[in-house]
Design a protein around this motif. Structure first.
Motif, PDB file in Angstrom:
ATOM      1  N   THR A  17     -11.264 -42.057 134.907  1.00 59.05           N
ATOM      2  CA  THR A  17     -11.474 -40.613 134.752  1.00 59.05           C
ATOM      3  C   THR A  17     -11.513 -40.202 133.284  1.00 59.05           C
ATOM      4  N   HIS A  19      -5.326 -37.436 132.015  1.00 58.25           N
ATOM      5  CA  HIS A  19      -5.859 -38.473 132.905  1.00 58.25           C
ATOM      6  C   HIS A  19      -4.802 -39.555 133.116  1.00 58.25           C
ATOM      7  N   VAL A  65     -20.232 -34.630 130.215  1.00 65.67           N
ATOM      8  CA  VAL A  65     -19.387 -35.433 131.104  1.00 65.67           C
ATOM      9  C   VAL A  65     -20.238 -35.997 132.243  1.00 65.67           C
ATOM     10  N   GLU A 100     -14.912 -38.262 130.074  1.00 62.54           N
ATOM     11  CA  GLU A 100     -14.390 -37.144 129.271  1.00 62.54           C
ATOM     12  C   GLU A 100     -14.318 -37.518 127.788  1.00 62.54           C
ATOM     13  N   LEU A 128      -6.045 -35.405 125.887  1.00 64.36           N
ATOM     14  CA  LEU A 128      -7.049 -35.940 126.794  1.00 64.36           C
ATOM     15  C   LEU A 128      -6.471 -37.109 127.595  1.00 64.36           C
TER      16      LEU A 128
END
Length: 182
Positions: free
Chosen positions: A130, A113, A146, A134, A109
């Protein structure tokens, strides 16, 4: 002269009931969970804070003179009020729960980003703008999406949005291990 103890044979370790039980407990562990509690009713929050304060004072007084029946009555009344105030708070509050992700999922994850050039110059390894929605959605046990996370981070006050982000982030580093003194 130091001597080293030879390691026991693996099959002996595998048959050890203590180690087998320990392995089973380790396999059954759940990832850490943190909660964020929101209560918008200031009167309910004030009532709880006052009840907690009064209960502490009554307990201290009762402990200072255990034979005093009036102090015991005051403590009982303070405890009853605290229970009622806590129940009112629990009914008014919204509790959001977040669970740590598996490490590979969390790392993936963060990699998804990457930091902007400016963020990288500031020493960041990922883009919190960002990543935030998430991460919140991925770690939410309450089904926050989200889009909802984005809305909350945008519309809530800075402090509340920061607490939402921090709770989802902090659970990723939560540890329940104690190295002990032995």
């Amino acid at each position: 002269m130091t001597t080293t103890k030879p390691a026991p044979p693996q099959n002996a370790v595998d048959r050890d009931p203590h180690w087998a039980a320990t392995r089973a407990r380790l396999a059954a562990r759940q990832r850490p969970v943190l909660k964020m509690t929101i209560c918008d009713d200031q009167q309910v929050k004030d009532r709880l804070a006052t009840a907690q304060y009064n209960e502490r004072r009554a307990r201290t007084a009762a402990e200072s003179d255990p034979a005093d029946k009036d102090l015991k009555k005051l403590l009982t009344a303070a405890q009853t009020e605290l229970e009622a105030a806590q129940q009112a708070f629990d009914e008014a509050a919204i509790v959001l729960r977040f669970q740590a992700l598996r490490r590979p999922d969390f790392e993936a994850l963060k990699k998804a980003h990457p930091a902007t050039e400016e963020q990288a110059e500031d020493g960041l390894a990922f883009n919190p703008e960002t990543l935030g929605p998430e991460l919140i959605a991925a770690s939410s046990l309450d089904g926050i999406t989200v889009d909802e996370a984005t809305e909350y981070l945008t519309d809530w006050s800075e402090g509340e949005a920061a607490q939402l982000w921090d709770t989802a982030w902090q659970v990723q580093g939560e540890t329940r291990a104690d190295l002990g003194k032995g």
